[in-house]
Scaffold this motif. Structure first.
Motif, short mmCIF file in Angstrom:
data_model
loop_
_atom_site.label_atom_id
_atom_site.label_comp_id
_atom_site.label_asym_id
_atom_site.label_seq_id
_atom_site.Cartn_x
_atom_site.Cartn_y
_atom_site.Cartn_z
N ILE A 85 -0.11 -3.11 2.98
CA ILE A 85 -1.54 -3.10 3.31
C ILE A 85 -1.84 -2.06 4.41
O ILE A 85 -2.78 -1.26 4.27
CB ILE A 85 -2.04 -4.51 3.74
N PRO A 86 -1.05 -2.02 5.52
CA PRO A 86 -1.31 -1.00 6.54
C PRO A 86 -1.25 0.43 5.98
O PRO A 86 -2.05 1.29 6.37
CB PRO A 86 -0.20 -1.23 7.58
N GLU A 87 -0.31 0.67 5.05
CA GLU A 87 -0.19 2.01 4.45
C GLU A 87 -1.42 2.34 3.60
O GLU A 87 -1.90 3.49 3.60
CB GLU A 87 1.08 2.09 3.59
N ILE A 88 -1.93 1.33 2.89
CA ILE A 88 -3.13 1.56 2.07
C ILE A 88 -4.32 1.87 2.97
O ILE A 88 -5.12 2.78 2.68
CB ILE A 88 -3.43 0.33 1.17
N PHE A 89 -4.46 1.13 4.07
CA PHE A 89 -5.56 1.38 5.01
C PHE A 89 -5.46 2.81 5.56
O PHE A 89 -6.46 3.52 5.67
CB PHE A 89 -5.50 0.38 6.18
N GLU A 90 -4.23 3.21 5.89
CA GLU A 90 -4.03 4.55 6.47
C GLU A 90 -4.33 5.63 5.44
O GLU A 90 -4.92 6.66 5.75
CB GLU A 90 -2.58 4.68 6.95
N SER A 91 -3.96 5.38 4.19
CA SER A 91 -4.13 6.38 3.14
C SER A 91 -5.56 6.42 2.59
O SER A 91 -6.14 7.49 2.41
CB SER A 91 -3.15 6.08 2.00
N GLU A 92 -6.14 5.22 2.35
CA GLU A 92 -7.43 5.14 1.66
C GLU A 92 -8.59 4.75 2.57
O GLU A 92 -9.74 4.84 2.17
CB GLU A 92 -7.35 4.12 0.51
N GLY A 93 -8.27 4.25 3.78
CA GLY A 93 -9.32 3.74 4.66
C GLY A 93 -9.72 2.34 4.23
O GLY A 93 -9.34 1.87 3.16
N GLU A 94 -10.50 1.66 5.08
CA GLU A 94 -10.87 0.29 4.76
C GLU A 94 -11.70 0.21 3.48
O GLU A 94 -11.50 -0.68 2.65
CB GLU A 94 -11.65 -0.36 5.91
N GLU A 95 -12.61 1.14 3.30
CA GLU A 95 -13.49 1.12 2.12
C GLU A 95 -12.68 1.25 0.83
O GLU A 95 -12.94 0.57 -0.16
CB GLU A 95 -14.54 2.23 2.22
N GLY A 96 -11.68 2.14 0.88
CA GLY A 96 -10.81 2.32 -0.29
C GLY A 96 -10.03 1.05 -0.60
O GLY A 96 -9.89 0.66 -1.76
N PHE A 97 -9.54 0.41 0.47
CA PHE A 97 -8.80 -0.84 0.30
C PHE A 97 -9.69 -1.92 -0.32
O PHE A 97 -9.29 -2.64 -1.22
CB PHE A 97 -8.24 -1.32 1.63
N ARG A 98 -10.93 -2.03 0.18
CA ARG A 98 -11.86 -3.06 -0.33
C ARG A 98 -12.16 -2.84 -1.82
O ARG A 98 -12.37 -3.79 -2.56
CB ARG A 98 -13.16 -3.06 0.47
N GLY A 99 -12.18 -1.58 -2.23
CA GLY A 99 -12.41 -1.28 -3.64
C GLY A 99 -11.26 -1.78 -4.51
O GLY A 99 -11.49 -2.39 -5.57
N VAL A 100 -10.03 -1.54 -4.06
CA VAL A 100 -8.85 -2.02 -4.79
C VAL A 100 -8.85 -3.55 -4.81
O VAL A 100 -8.57 -4.18 -5.84
CB VAL A 100 -7.55 -1.50 -4.12
#
Length: 224
Positions: A85-100
């Motif tokens: 999850i931290p890597e996804i936040f770093e790569s995609e940002g919070e908005e990107g994570f919420r989309g996934v």
């Protein structure tokens, strides 16, 4: 006629009918075992802040029920993305994570007989509520101070701030209105262990089913 459906309709709230929890000899029937038939396949969704115990309690409930599967949206996301999850936040940002996260919820809500723990911020997107409301939504309400004792030193992305406790309080305040849309609120205190929380969840779900009977039960009552 499906024998399971007949059985479903015969099971009552064990907390209001103590005889239902009596077994042979000293054996006691777990009220969790009697919950599956009453739910008739309806999913249970756990919401609440990070560190509130959604995954731990959801897993306990599913194991005790015996006929429901446990799913954790964060775990599914990590496996699907092959990233933490931290890597996804770093790569995609919070908005990107919420989309996934929304896509994963869209997939899992199609299943039945599941106990599903969700990410703390999943409630913030209104579109997610249309999926959550197909099941029974349980909010584990835990004070930020109690949560901090559980997750201190964490790598959780949203708490990488100078004052993690204040950040947690701010997030809790921002999301409170959304969490309050849950069907059931469980106030979890410092002195409650997993078993005590799980037992309270079970009791309140049984009570909720009593207060919100399925269509067949309403029709039957009307006919009498």
């Amino acid at each position: 006629e499906d024998p399971a459906e007949v059985f479903d309709q015969a099971v009552e709230n064990p907390f209001k009918n103590p005889d239902l929890m009596k077994g042979d000899g000293d054996m006691k029937i777990d009220p969790a075992r009697l919950l599956g038939p009453r739910l008739q396949g309806t999913n249970l969704y756990f919401i609440g802040m990070m560190g509130s115990g959604k995954s731990a309690i959801g897993d306990v409930i599913a194991r005790r029920m015996g006929n429901y599967n446990f799913l954790d949206t964060d775990t599914i996301i990590e496996k699907a993305a092959d990233m933490t999850i931290p890597e996804i936040f770093e790569s995609e940002g919070e908005e990107g994570f919420r989309g996934v996260e929304a896509q994963i919820l869209d997939s899992v809500h199609a299943y039945v007989r599941c106990v599903i723990s969700t990410g703390g911020g999943l409630v913030c997107r209104m579109q997610n509520w249309s999926k959550l409301q197909t099941g029974i939504v349980v909010w584990l309400d835990v004070a930020p101070e109690v949560i901090m004792t559980r997750i201190e030193g964490t790598d959780r992305p949203l708490l990488q701030t100078d004052d993690p406790l204040q950040t947690l309080k701010n997030l809790s305040d921002e999301r409170k209105e959304k969490y309050e849309q849950a069907d059931i609120r469980i106030e979890v205190t410092q002195d409650m262990d997993e078993e005590k929380v799980a037992n309270e969840v079970l009791k309140q779900i049984h009570d909720f089913i009593d207060d919100n009977p399925p269509a067949w039960k309403k029709a039957k009552a009307k006919a009498q």
